[in-house]
Write an enzyme that holds these catalytic residues in place. Structure first.
Site, PDB file in Angstrom:
ATOM      1  CG  PHE A 140      -1.895   1.175   1.188  1.00  0.00           C
ATOM      2  CD1 PHE A 140      -3.010   1.148   0.369  1.00  0.00           C
ATOM      3  CD2 PHE A 140      -1.654   2.316   1.956  1.00  0.00           C
ATOM      4  CE1 PHE A 140      -3.888   2.232   0.315  1.00  0.00           C
ATOM      5  CE2 PHE A 140      -2.524   3.398   1.915  1.00  0.00           C
ATOM      6  CZ  PHE A 140      -3.647   3.358   1.091  1.00  0.00           C
ATOM      7  CG  ASP A 225       5.380   3.658   1.695  1.00  0.00           C
ATOM      8  OD1 ASP A 225       5.434   4.292   2.765  1.00  0.00           O
ATOM      9  OD2 ASP A 225       4.332   3.534   1.036  1.00  0.00           O
ATOM     10  CE  LYS A 254      -0.937   5.535   7.827  1.00  0.00           C
ATOM     11  NZ  LYS A 254      -0.632   4.836   6.584  1.00  0.00           N
TER      12      LYS A 254
HETATM   13  C1  LIG Z   1      -0.931   5.174   5.181  1.00  0.00           C
HETATM   14  C2  LIG Z   1       0.083   4.807   4.176  1.00  0.00           C
HETATM   15  C3  LIG Z   1       0.261   5.553   2.996  1.00  0.00           C
HETATM   16  C4  LIG Z   1      -0.645   6.704   2.620  1.00  0.00           C
HETATM   17  O1  LIG Z   1      -0.502   7.785   3.462  1.00  0.00           O
HETATM   18  P1  LIG Z   1      -1.590   8.981   3.369  1.00  0.00           P
HETATM   19  O2  LIG Z   1      -1.111   9.971   4.367  1.00  0.00           O
HETATM   20  O3  LIG Z   1      -2.923   8.371   3.668  1.00  0.00           O
HETATM   21  O4  LIG Z   1      -1.545   9.498   1.979  1.00  0.00           O
HETATM   22  C5  LIG Z   1       1.299   5.208   2.156  1.00  0.00           C
HETATM   23  N1  LIG Z   1       2.105   4.160   2.428  1.00  0.00           N
HETATM   24  C6  LIG Z   1       1.962   3.422   3.539  1.00  0.00           C
HETATM   25  C7  LIG Z   1       2.907   2.294   3.802  1.00  0.00           C
HETATM   26  C8  LIG Z   1       0.942   3.701   4.441  1.00  0.00           C
HETATM   27  O5  LIG Z   1       0.775   2.942   5.530  1.00  0.00           O
END
Ligand SMILES: *Cc1c(COP(=O)(O)O)cnc(C)c1O
Length: 404
Positions: A140, A225, A254
């Site tokens: 994700f 990420d 986050k």
């Molecule tokens: C939550 C998340 C995102 C997206 O972040 P947003 O602030 O909602 O755009 C991207 N990558 C990972 C691994 C995430 O957990």
């Protein structure tokens, strides 16, 4: 306030776009790892706003940074730089492999910047043919059209017309599946150093090291990420340190702002130079208010005590969840790392993670799910041990009800 209409869950359906299905509970205030709703019912927060509230709610250091900066200057745009952004960038650079920082407002935007930078870097250095982006199934990376396409769930990216091209997916923890599709035309590999939304899946050390080697062989960039794993979540400032594998680009969001929206992309000077003047930008990115709060969050989390505390608290969760499982036999595995923990439901309870979340909420403890089969915990990194014990006791009551 002079509202002459009820502000309740029913109002959501009247006035909000129906892309979310929020709980009936509407929290109105929080302190530490406790939250109270409109009826003053108390909850223990094991969800942490989806791994965002790394210091719980209304942490004094964050509140005072917000108030202090709020009375100085809020916003300038990137026509000018500002002191909080420069201080935060300096601290990120001093404490990671990164040498240059780009600020955004969310995880998706940080990843969008990383992917655009990778494409520019490849174009400038090797030419147009080097545009392939490889990521992993169940991964994700956010909800912009580029990042959701790179994410590994077609269900999230289908139905919006033609997708950004040359994006392919391999199997996580399966180096051969990556080897098969990788070539000198691969521009970048993007991965989470522990899949969060995809089910709390840790990479094996061999896999992470193998991905790094393949990237080196094919002159491709490795993008980590760390939007969910970063800022202490796994017991190190960033997860790459624990893995012993250093990426070329890292994204963080986050927990970075502890609840204030901010994201960042870190990279080396050599790679960063391809994002030259005018190639990318953001109105809010690096906003002084966001950076001031993030700086306070960073200073508070990045201490040996808090990071060691994450590992000690992980042990409390594991022991507590294992004890619950001995009585009720609902989990096949407790997995994850640090304070990103997944309790995998047994075959008998398959698909019912949401039921556990709802039952836990009724007992006064907030949890998360990661897919249909996993109950996820991503609490504050400084949640008091007594709150872990009380929250687990409440969670046990929920499990007892469902296990009947
Ligand atoms: C939550 C998340 C995102 C997206 O972040 P947003 O602030 O909602 O755009 C991207 N990558 C990972 C691994 C995430 O957990």
């Amino acid at each position: 306030m002079s509202n002459h209409f009820p502000v309740d869950r029913a109002l959501f359906d009247d006035v909000m776009v129906p892309n979310y299905a929020p709980s009936a509970v509407i929290p109105v205030r929080g302190e530490g790892s406790r939250v109270w709703d409109q009826q003053d019912k108390e909850f223990i927060d094991f969800a942490g706003g989806i791994a965002v509230n790394c210091l719980g709610h209304c942490h004094p250091a964050l509140v005072s940074a917000l108030k202090e900066q709020g009375e100085k200057i809020w916003h300038l745009s990137n026509v000018m730089t500002n002191e909080p952004a420069l201080r935060l960038a300096k601290k990120l650079v001093d404490n990671t492999f990164g040498e240059k920082v780009y600020f955004a407002n969310s995880g998706a935007e940080s990843n969008e910047a990383a992917l655009k930078l990778a494409r520019r870097w490849a174009l400038d250095n090797f030419g147009e043919q080097k545009s392939q982006i490889i990521s992993f199934k169940q991964g994700f990376h956010g909800r912009t059209f580029f990042t959701v396409t790179v994410g590994g769930q077609a269900a999230y990216s289908d139905g919006f017309g033609p997708k950004p091209g040359d994006v392919v997916h391999a199997e996580y923890n399966d180096l051969d599946s990556l080897k098969e599709i990788m070539s000198d035309n691969t521009c970048a590999v993007m991965m989470e150093p522990l899949q969060g939304e995809g089910g709390i899946v840790s990479p094996t050390k061999e896999f992470a090291e193998g991905v790094r080697e393949l990237c080196d062989q094919h002159n491709a960039l490795l993008i980590f990420d760390e939007v969910q794993t970063g800022v202490g979540r796994l017991g190190t400032l960033y997860a790459y340190e624990g893995l012993g594998v250093t990426p070329d680009i890292l994204t963080t969001a986050k927990a970075l702002g502890g609840g204030f929206p901010i994201g960042a992309m870190l990279t080396t000077t050599e790679i960063a130079k391809h994002l030259k003047i005018g190639t990318h930008g953001s109105t809010y990115g690096g906003n002084p208010l966001a950076c001031a709060v993030a700086e306070a969050a960073f200073d508070t989390v990045n201490t040996p005590e808090v990071l060691a505390g994450v590992n000690a608290k992980e042990a409390l969760y594991r022991d507590g969840l294992n004890a619950i499982n001995e009585k009720y036999n609902v989990f096949s595995e407790i997995r994850g790392k640090g304070l990103l923990i997944g309790a995998v439901l047994t075959e008998e309870y398959k698909g019912r993670a949401k039921d556990f979340l709802v039952a836990a909420m009724e007992e006064g403890v907030m949890t998360l799910v990661a897919g249909a089969n996993i109950v996820r915990f991503a609490p504050s990194l400084v949640i008091p041990d007594a709150d872990i014990a009380e929250g687990l006791a409440r969670f046990e009551k929920a499990v007892a009800k469902l296990a009947k």
